[in-house]
Design a protein around this motif. Structure first.
Motif, PDB file in Angstrom:
ATOM      1  N   MET A   1       0.927  -1.103  -0.070  1.00 24.58           N
ATOM      2  CA  MET A   1      -0.047   0.155   0.141  1.00 24.58           C
ATOM      3  C   MET A   1       0.869   1.285  -0.047  1.00 24.58           C
ATOM      4  SD  MET A   1      -2.983   0.903   2.692  1.00 24.58           S
ATOM      5  CE  MET A   1      -3.709   2.692   2.771  1.00 24.58           C
ATOM      6  N   ALA A   2       0.662   2.155  -1.211  1.00 21.68           N
ATOM      7  CA  ALA A   2       1.649   3.190  -1.165  1.00 21.68           C
ATOM      8  C   ALA A   2       1.654   4.013   0.031  1.00 21.68           C
ATOM      9  CB  ALA A   2       1.243   4.060  -2.357  1.00 21.68           C
ATOM     10  N   ALA A   3       0.195   4.417   0.397  1.00 29.31           N
ATOM     11  CA  ALA A   3       0.084   5.492   1.699  1.00 29.31           C
ATOM     12  C   ALA A   3       1.092   4.912   2.988  1.00 29.31           C
ATOM     13  CB  ALA A   3      -1.149   5.382   2.013  1.00 29.31           C
ATOM     14  N   ASN A  29      -2.013  15.135   3.719  1.00 25.74           N
ATOM     15  CA  ASN A  29      -1.977  14.312   2.569  1.00 25.74           C
ATOM     16  C   ASN A  29      -0.698  13.805   2.396  1.00 25.74           C
ATOM     17  OD1 ASN A  29      -2.100  13.100   0.215  1.00 25.74           O
ATOM     18  ND2 ASN A  29      -2.606  14.855  -0.934  1.00 25.74           N
ATOM     19  N   VAL A  30      -0.277  12.521   2.672  1.00 20.56           N
ATOM     20  CA  VAL A  30       0.816  11.497   2.596  1.00 20.56           C
ATOM     21  C   VAL A  30       1.367  11.672   1.233  1.00 20.56           C
ATOM     22  CG1 VAL A  30      -0.140   9.298   2.495  1.00 20.56           C
ATOM     23  CG2 VAL A  30       1.856   9.651   3.815  1.00 20.56           C
ATOM     24  N   ASP A  59       1.144   4.558  -7.124  1.00 21.63           N
ATOM     25  CA  ASP A  59       1.567   3.276  -7.326  1.00 21.63           C
ATOM     26  C   ASP A  59       2.930   3.285  -6.787  1.00 21.63           C
ATOM     27  OD1 ASP A  59       2.731   4.612  -9.194  1.00 21.63           O
ATOM     28  OD2 ASP A  59       2.607   3.118 -10.761  1.00 21.63           O
ATOM     29  N   TYR A  60       3.353   4.432  -5.835  1.00 19.73           N
ATOM     30  CA  TYR A  60       4.583   4.559  -5.263  1.00 19.73           C
ATOM     31  C   TYR A  60       4.898   3.041  -4.333  1.00 19.73           C
ATOM     32  CZ  TYR A  60       8.356   6.132  -2.296  1.00 19.73           C
ATOM     33  OH  TYR A  60       9.762   6.294  -1.833  1.00 19.73           O
ATOM     34  N   PRO A  61       6.197   2.684  -4.500  1.00 22.44           N
ATOM     35  CA  PRO A  61       7.172   2.971  -4.857  1.00 22.44           C
ATOM     36  C   PRO A  61       7.553   2.418  -6.437  1.00 22.44           C
ATOM     37  CG  PRO A  61       7.730   1.315  -3.527  1.00 22.44           C
ATOM     38  CD  PRO A  61       6.208   1.349  -3.530  1.00 22.44           C
ATOM     39  N   GLU A 197      -1.949   3.245  13.466  1.00 24.19           N
ATOM     40  CA  GLU A 197      -2.040   4.710  13.727  1.00 24.19           C
ATOM     41  C   GLU A 197      -2.522   5.183  12.616  1.00 24.19           C
ATOM     42  OE1 GLU A 197       1.274   6.147  15.820  1.00 24.19           O
ATOM     43  OE2 GLU A 197       0.961   4.827  17.380  1.00 24.19           O
ATOM     44  N   ALA A 198      -1.916   4.885  11.444  1.00 24.08           N
ATOM     45  CA  ALA A 198      -1.988   5.478  10.075  1.00 24.08           C
ATOM     46  C   ALA A 198      -3.555   5.623   9.715  1.00 24.08           C
ATOM     47  CB  ALA A 198      -1.338   5.009   8.999  1.00 24.08           C
TER      48      ALA A 198
END
Length: 215
Positions: A1-3, A29-30, A59-61, A197-198
């Motif tokens: 998950m990118a976030a 905003n992450v 789609d990072y990374p 937490e996120a």
């Protein structure tokens, strides 16, 4: 998950900051980070504070972010619109048109840390072989005195953005980056707790709220 990946990197850099940079999330905003670049001591950028923005793809990374200076930044490897042109931020794979090899370009093992360190290196050692700003590239090679004068004006203008609580480094030693001996990633429970937490602190894309309503 990118976030989740980005939040982990943000927390790591917040706990172990890279000298010469200040980072924050824009509007929580992450996927959009605000970065302040502190001009390295003993260089033409000394005393400056340059605001910039990193925007990460969903789609990072697997694909690289973009890096843009928020104010005019005269440099051979920065387009007139402020976008940084550096191999590490180019899409993965060989590029026959530019001649760049895959190992020079983005790959999923890169991190925000490696991006920032590459930018520090590029500031005083620009790549003029294929400049994003042709005028800056020509001037850097042929009229260094005029080039330095333009940078001095931009450094002066940037000082208005220096945070009140920021003490600028006065020596190269204070600016030198030292890899932390221990990383929170070594603790198997660290990321587990932070991911939980996120989910509470950030609404990354609104999908969770929509799912709850459907349920």
């Amino acid at each position: 998950m990118a976030a989740a990946t980005l939040l982990r990197q943000f927390k790591e850099l917040s706990k172990h900051p890279i000298p010469g940079f200040r980072i924050s999330l824009k509007d929580e905003n992450v996927f959009t980070w605000e970065v302040g670049i502190i001009g390295p001591p003993k260089t033409i950028y000394e005393g400056g504070y340059f605001l910039s923005t990193i925007k990460f793809p969903q789609d990072y990374p697997f694909n690289p972010p973009s890096f843009t200076f928020n104010s005019p930044f005269f440099h051979p490897n920065v387009y007139p619109d402020g976008t940084l042109c550096i191999s590490i931020l180019h899409p993965p794979g060989d590029d026959p048109m530019s001649g760049e090899k895959a190992e020079e370009r983005w790959n999923p093992t890169q991190t925000v840390e490696s991006i920032l360190l590459s930018i520090v290196s590029l500031l005083n050692d620009p790549n003029c072989s294929s400049p994003a700003n042709v005028d800056a590239g020509v001037m850097y090679r042929q009229n260094r005195e005029k080039y330095n004068e333009i940078i001095a004006e931009q450094v002066k203008a940037s000082k208005k953005d220096i945070p009140a609580d920021l003490v600028l480094p006065t020596s190269e030693e204070h600016y030198q980056y030292k890899k932390p001996e221990e990383s929170p990633a070594d603790d198997e429970n660290f990321w587990y707790d932070d991911d939980a937490e996120a989910e509470e602190d950030f609404d990354f894309d609104g999908e969770d709220d929509e799912q709850e309503e459907e349920d």
